[in-house]
Enzyme design. Structure first.
Site, PDB file in Angstrom:
ATOM      1  N   HIS A 575       0.575  -1.210   0.501  1.00  0.00           N
ATOM      2  CA  HIS A 575       0.314  -0.411  -0.220  1.00  0.00           C
ATOM      3  C   HIS A 575       1.144   1.566   0.160  1.00  0.00           C
ATOM      4  O   HIS A 575       1.255   1.591  -0.853  1.00  0.00           O
ATOM      5  CB  HIS A 575      -1.369  -0.182   1.322  1.00  0.00           C
ATOM      6  CG  HIS A 575      -1.833   1.328   1.300  1.00  0.00           C
ATOM      7  ND1 HIS A 575      -2.430   1.476   2.575  1.00  0.00           N
ATOM      8  CD2 HIS A 575      -2.167   2.030   0.249  1.00  0.00           C
ATOM      9  CE1 HIS A 575      -3.125   3.219   2.076  1.00  0.00           C
ATOM     10  NE2 HIS A 575      -2.991   2.695   0.930  1.00  0.00           N
ATOM     11  N   HIS A 580       1.647   4.366  -3.349  1.00  0.00           N
ATOM     12  CA  HIS A 580       1.986   6.001  -2.549  1.00  0.00           C
ATOM     13  C   HIS A 580       3.508   6.721  -2.852  1.00  0.00           C
ATOM     14  O   HIS A 580       3.610   7.925  -3.373  1.00  0.00           O
ATOM     15  CB  HIS A 580       1.567   5.847  -1.531  1.00  0.00           C
ATOM     16  CG  HIS A 580       0.099   6.774  -0.382  1.00  0.00           C
ATOM     17  ND1 HIS A 580      -0.343   7.122  -0.588  1.00  0.00           N
ATOM     18  CD2 HIS A 580      -0.707   5.228  -0.543  1.00  0.00           C
ATOM     19  CE1 HIS A 580      -1.413   7.098   0.289  1.00  0.00           C
ATOM     20  NE2 HIS A 580      -1.990   6.196  -0.275  1.00  0.00           N
ATOM     21  N   HIS A 766      -4.137   0.786  -5.660  1.00  0.00           N
ATOM     22  CA  HIS A 766      -4.312   1.025  -4.557  1.00  0.00           C
ATOM     23  C   HIS A 766      -6.280   1.396  -3.905  1.00  0.00           C
ATOM     24  O   HIS A 766      -6.498   0.955  -3.236  1.00  0.00           O
ATOM     25  CB  HIS A 766      -4.364   3.101  -5.084  1.00  0.00           C
ATOM     26  CG  HIS A 766      -4.523   4.008  -3.436  1.00  0.00           C
ATOM     27  ND1 HIS A 766      -5.915   4.683  -3.600  1.00  0.00           N
ATOM     28  CD2 HIS A 766      -3.617   3.891  -2.625  1.00  0.00           C
ATOM     29  CE1 HIS A 766      -6.099   5.103  -2.055  1.00  0.00           C
ATOM     30  NE2 HIS A 766      -4.543   4.257  -1.457  1.00  0.00           N
ATOM     31  N   ASN A 770      -6.465   0.032  -0.525  1.00  0.00           N
ATOM     32  CA  ASN A 770      -7.308   0.901   0.558  1.00  0.00           C
ATOM     33  C   ASN A 770      -8.640   0.196   1.118  1.00  0.00           C
ATOM     34  O   ASN A 770      -8.395   0.321   2.081  1.00  0.00           O
ATOM     35  CB  ASN A 770      -6.550   2.154  -0.346  1.00  0.00           C
ATOM     36  CG  ASN A 770      -7.270   2.994   0.754  1.00  0.00           C
ATOM     37  OD1 ASN A 770      -5.832   3.571   1.504  1.00  0.00           O
ATOM     38  ND2 ASN A 770      -8.135   3.671   0.960  1.00  0.00           N
ATOM     39  N   ILE A 915      -6.587   9.029  -0.844  1.00  0.00           N
ATOM     40  CA  ILE A 915      -6.689   9.118   1.114  1.00  0.00           C
ATOM     41  C   ILE A 915      -5.902   7.506   1.205  1.00  0.00           C
ATOM     42  O   ILE A 915      -5.389   7.051   0.392  1.00  0.00           O
ATOM     43  CB  ILE A 915      -7.696   8.583   1.272  1.00  0.00           C
ATOM     44  CG1 ILE A 915      -8.654   8.669   2.400  1.00  0.00           C
ATOM     45  CG2 ILE A 915      -8.071   7.179   0.638  1.00  0.00           C
ATOM     46  CD1 ILE A 915      -7.988   9.848   2.956  1.00  0.00           C
TER      47      ILE A 915
END
Length: 915
Positions: A575, A580, A766, A770, A915
């Site tokens: 993740h 990110h 993602h 997530n 997020i």
């Protein structure tokens, strides 16, 4: 009423010539024609239904009857007037200072401290050899409309230009007010081509803080060599301004994008326990992050000083959350009130920071809330300095830490205990990207044996032989029936340090699965490893499915340790690192090297939204020293070092879905199959749904790239494109830039592959990792983020306690009640869709984001394909043959279903890492 409409610009819009006679957009000429054939969708998907784009214009336009020729006898060329409608987005809520400044700006606007626009022609001025410019035009009626409460307010500006002015390709904006404003769009009308659109979506700062004029280009895309002469210098200037000079402390109002290492996670000034190593560089390779330029700490000049909550940390101004997103994020943080109020609550809670005594304790978190569970009644809460919004959310403290029942136990309360659900989540849970086919049994470690002991596994054929449905181990290998989730090599180097931490205990785990005839996986062995420095009897241990009561509890504990390993790898590697951190360099380089008018920037723009902001917030309070991640996950203070260790094996060329599936041995190339490969686990929801989305993205990107780059020479000669890719690698991923696996960028096919991978990672990958965090992790026994006890052996002092009350021992190995609740609060926030979410197949100003009508139409085709994917996923979730997504109490796999409502929904694929 008419006066009110006039103030908001509605009369201008209603009288607009933006109708079926508009010549500027030939693809809109017939109002009765859809851009693509309409798709019939279930009523719950009506949000994503395609609309007729010509019915209601997205941007304001100006009526042709407002355009008047102005004869001027003194000039050789005739002059004529054109007007622009400028759309400014208001804040819904303003603080006292903002309201005061707004009224001050309204007053000073009357005396010349106003907003000035200037048209820039695409043509070069023959005399000055620079761009042709109109005279400045002031936005009208700013002071009159200062009190308008609408979300969007439309202003007008009127220009007088020569008949040989050419078409405007840019507009400069000067803000002489005291306060910034959000400029959404500008539409210019009066030229023969029809309305000209300028998508701005940017904060325009006061010229007292930023004296330079802001430049906004029209929506017409240009490759660098195709840039009209009048715009070339502005194109280059805008990029220079955005890059900055790499010096100084960044102000929150800046729009400067630059790179730096992760030297801001620790706070050595608080003490040695809060110091953390710098990530990025030869010693600890890592991707680069957005530079803030803050001063170094007093204790360590190589460490950047920190800005702690609630003070904001720098990201370029346009990357900050918009108001609705910020409100949703803040509300989510209020739901994480235990974390926010921990300093005030510690004294009260410490006496209750106890083990989970029974499963009823966990159930009560969804019924009563933690504060009542701990005996903290309303009176105690009233004495704390709570934000006012808390009382608005819930008048009683009962609801402050009361959670929705996670989906994983909503249909079958005890499913998480079963082996089939444990295995199903490896294919259709929140972390479905680590399962791999076993090519050699027993598996072999790649770690240095001198440092970490023998590379051989403790697993033997006799451990699994009776679990293979009559097959031999060799037959199972040859028929692709053995699979594994292997965390041995990532965890083992850290175990000595992790297990020395207070309240943390971990193994390095390997789990072996057998693919059953029904298409499901069955766990058949778990290997638990400790450092070879540990006692010989405990360094490696194999646990197999239970045969009696005692072995049943040992098996449950082993699965819990596997899930704890899995939770750490999911959060720190799959993740955070892969979606990110590894995306941030590509985003920074895109802003620095690709002009806003570059077609590739326009393609990537929605897939970069909010990523820099959420990454900045993560560095501030999630991945920092003593932050949420260190507090909630087994590796503790070594979390980010473990993430960096995983980066050493990260490869961009393996991050695309097909390449990843082949790398893990889950798929083999097969040109006869729909996606060019064959899945060896056919009922693999993440992979089978993901391939539908991958293909849709790739088709869209290929159409887009081939439109602008019909041959390879255009790729070679596109300096901005080559600089973007070069900087992404050699600066953003500098520590891996010498690796030979980086894809080349020489052909349109190369570009299609690179862009498809980036868009896949930012959107679908993602989303898959997530938005299931709370639905699967919110019930802590299903995926404990940390473990506090190892599994006792018969000669251990704890073994008698374990045998006497195995449930108590099991629950005491899980996080404490407060630890569990803190984790639940965080993943609840991270799993939430905000109201302004933009999903795959959607984008702002869908009809005017590009001035290229063929591309706009192709985008609507992409949107239609995404809707078809959604319907196929819904169909699959009702197919009883697919047992990993359909069955009694089985959760449907919706994490890659593209659309979603706001909130925690366990579905929805946003365009970006937001997020």
């Amino acid at each position: 009423m008419a006066a009110a409409k006039e103030m908001m610009g509605w009369s201008l819009i209603q009288r607009s010539s933006f109708d079926n006679t508009t010549t500027g957009f030939p693809f809109l000429q017939n109002q009765n024609r859809f851009l693509v054939n309409p798709v019939s969708l279930p009523s719950k998907q009506k949000k994503v239904q395609l609309r007729r784009v010509a019915k209601v214009p997205v941007m304001a336009a100006v009526s042709e009857n407002l355009v008047k020729a102005v004869p001027d006898q003194s000039d050789e060329s005739a002059k004529f007037k054109v007007r622009a409608v400028v759309t400014v987005r208001n804040k819904n809520k303003e603080d006292f200072k903002e309201t005061l400044m707004k009224h001050l700006d309204a007053f000073t606007d009357k005396i010349g401290r106003n907003v000035v626009l200037e048209l820039i022609s695409s043509e070069e001025d023959d005399k000055t050899k620079g761009p042709k410019k109109s005279r400045g035009a002031v936005l009208k009626d700013w002071s009159k409309k200062a009190t308008v409460k609408a979300e969007r307010v439309h202003y007008t500006a009127e220009f007088t230009v020569d008949s040989n002015f050419g078409l405007p390709g840019a507009i400069t904006v000067t803000n002489k007010h005291q306060q910034e404003f959000f400029l959404e769009s500008i539409t210019v009308e009066g030229f023969a081509c029809g309305p000209l659109h300028f998508s701005c979506n940017s904060w325009v700062q006061s010229n007292k803080d930023h004296p330079a004029k802001r430049i906004f280009f029209s929506n017409q895309p240009y490759l660098p060599k195709e840039t009209p002469k009048g715009l070339k210098s502005l194109r280059e200037k805008e990029l220079r301004d955005i890059r900055g000079n790499g010096k100084g402390i960044r102000k929150l109002s800046d729009r400067i994008y630059d790179f730096d290492v992760y030297n801001d996670l620790g706070n050595p000034d608080r003490g040695v326990d809060f110091a953390r190593p710098t990530l990025g560089g030869k010693e600890i390779p890592y991707p680069r992050r957005c530079r803030t330029g803050r001063l170094p700490t007093e204790t360590d000049l190589q460490a950047e000083s920190r800005v702690e909550k609630p003070m904001p940390t720098y990201v370029p101004r346009d990357e900050q959350f918009e108001e609705s997103k910020q409100n949703a994020f803040s509300a989510g943080r209020l739901r994480a009130v235990l974390h926010n109020l921990l300093p005030q609550l510690k004294a009260s809670i410490s006496a209750y920071n106890r083990d989970i005594n029974s499963f009823a304790d966990i159930d009560d978190l969804y019924k009563e809330g933690l504060l009542l569970k701990l005996g903290l009644q309303d009176e105690a809460m009233k004495n704390l300095p709570l934000p006012k919004m808390v009382t608005k959310i819930q008048e009683s403290s009962e609801g402050l830490l009361k959670y929705e029942t996670p989906k994983v136990v909503s249909r079958d309360k005890f499913a998480w205990l079963r082996d089939d659900e444990f295995a199903r989540q490896a294919l259709a849970g929140v972390n479905p990207v680590n399962v791999e086919r076993i090519a050699v049994f027993p598996p072999v470690s790649k770690l240095d044996p001198e440092m970490y002991g023998p590379q051989e596994s403790a697993l033997k054929e006799e451990h699994i032989a009776n679990q293979l449905h009559g097959m031999t181990v060799q037959q199972a290998l040859e028929e692709n029936k053995l699979f594994m989730v292997d965390y041995h090599d990532l965890y083992l180097p850290f175990l000595d340090r992790i297990n020395a931490l207070d309240g943390r205990k971990s193994y390095a785990t390997r789990t072996i699965f057998f693919l059953t005839p029904s298409g499901t996986l069955k766990p058949i062995a778990i290997e638990l490893s400790l450092p070879h420095t540990a006692s010989c009897s405990r360094s490696k241990r194999v646990v197999t499915p239970p045969v009696d009561a005692t072995s049943n509890w040992i098996w449950q504990l082993a699965k819990a340790h596997v899930c704890s390993n899995d939770a750490g790898v999911h959060q720190l590697v799959n993740h955070w690192l892969r979606t990110h951190a590894c995306m941030e360099p590509f985003i920074l380089a895109a802003h620095r090297q690709l002009s806003a008018m570059h077609p590739i920037f326009k393609l990537l723009d929605p897939h970069m939204r909010y990523t820099l902001e959420i990454n900045g917030l993560a560095r501030q309070s999630l991945i920092n020293a003593d932050g949420v991640i260190e507090s909630c996950f087994t590796p503790g203070r070594y979390c980010m070092e473990m993430s960096a260790a995983a980066y050493r094996s990260w490869r961009f060329d393996k991050e695309g879905l097909p390449a990843d599936l082949i790398r893990r041995g889950i798929a083999v190339p097969d040109p006869t199959q729909p996606h060019g490969l064959k899945l060896l686990i056919e009922d693999y929801p993440y992979a089978s749904d993901g391939l539908l989305i991958w293909d849709a993205i790739e088709n869209w990107v290929r159409t887009y790239v081939n439109h602008y780059y019909p041959n390879s020479s255009l790729i070679h000669n596109d300096r901005e494109l080559q600089c973007w890719y070069h900087e992404s690698i050699h600066v953003g991923h500098a520590d891996t830039s010498d690796e030979d696996w980086w894809p080349t960028l020489n052909t349109p096919d190369d570009l299609v592959s690179i862009l498809t991978t980036i868009i896949w990672l930012a959107s679908a990958q993602h989303a898959a990792l997530n938005f299931g965090q709370y639905p699967y992790g919110g019930y802590v026994p299903n995926r404990p983020p940390l473990m506090r006890r190892l599994i006792p052996e018969e000669n251990d002092p704890e073994y008698a306690n374990f045998v006497a009350d195995p449930q108590k021992y099991f629950l005491s190995a899980l996080p404490s009640l407060v630890q569990a609740t803190k984790f639940m609060a965080v993943v609840d926030t991270l799993s939430t869709h905000s109201p302004d979410e933009e999903y795959l197949g959607e984008r702002q100003q869908p009809s005017t984001w590009s001035g290229d009508s063929e591309i706009v139409e192709a985008f609507f085709g992409f949107a239609a394909e995404i809707r078809q994917v959604e319907m196929e996923i819904e169909k699959r979730n009702g197919d009883h043959r697919l047992k990993n997504r359909c069955g009694a109490g089985v959760l449907p796999y919706e994490l890659l279903a593209p659309s979603s409502d706001p909130g925690v929904t366990c579905r929805g694929v946003p365009n970006s890492v937001s997020i």
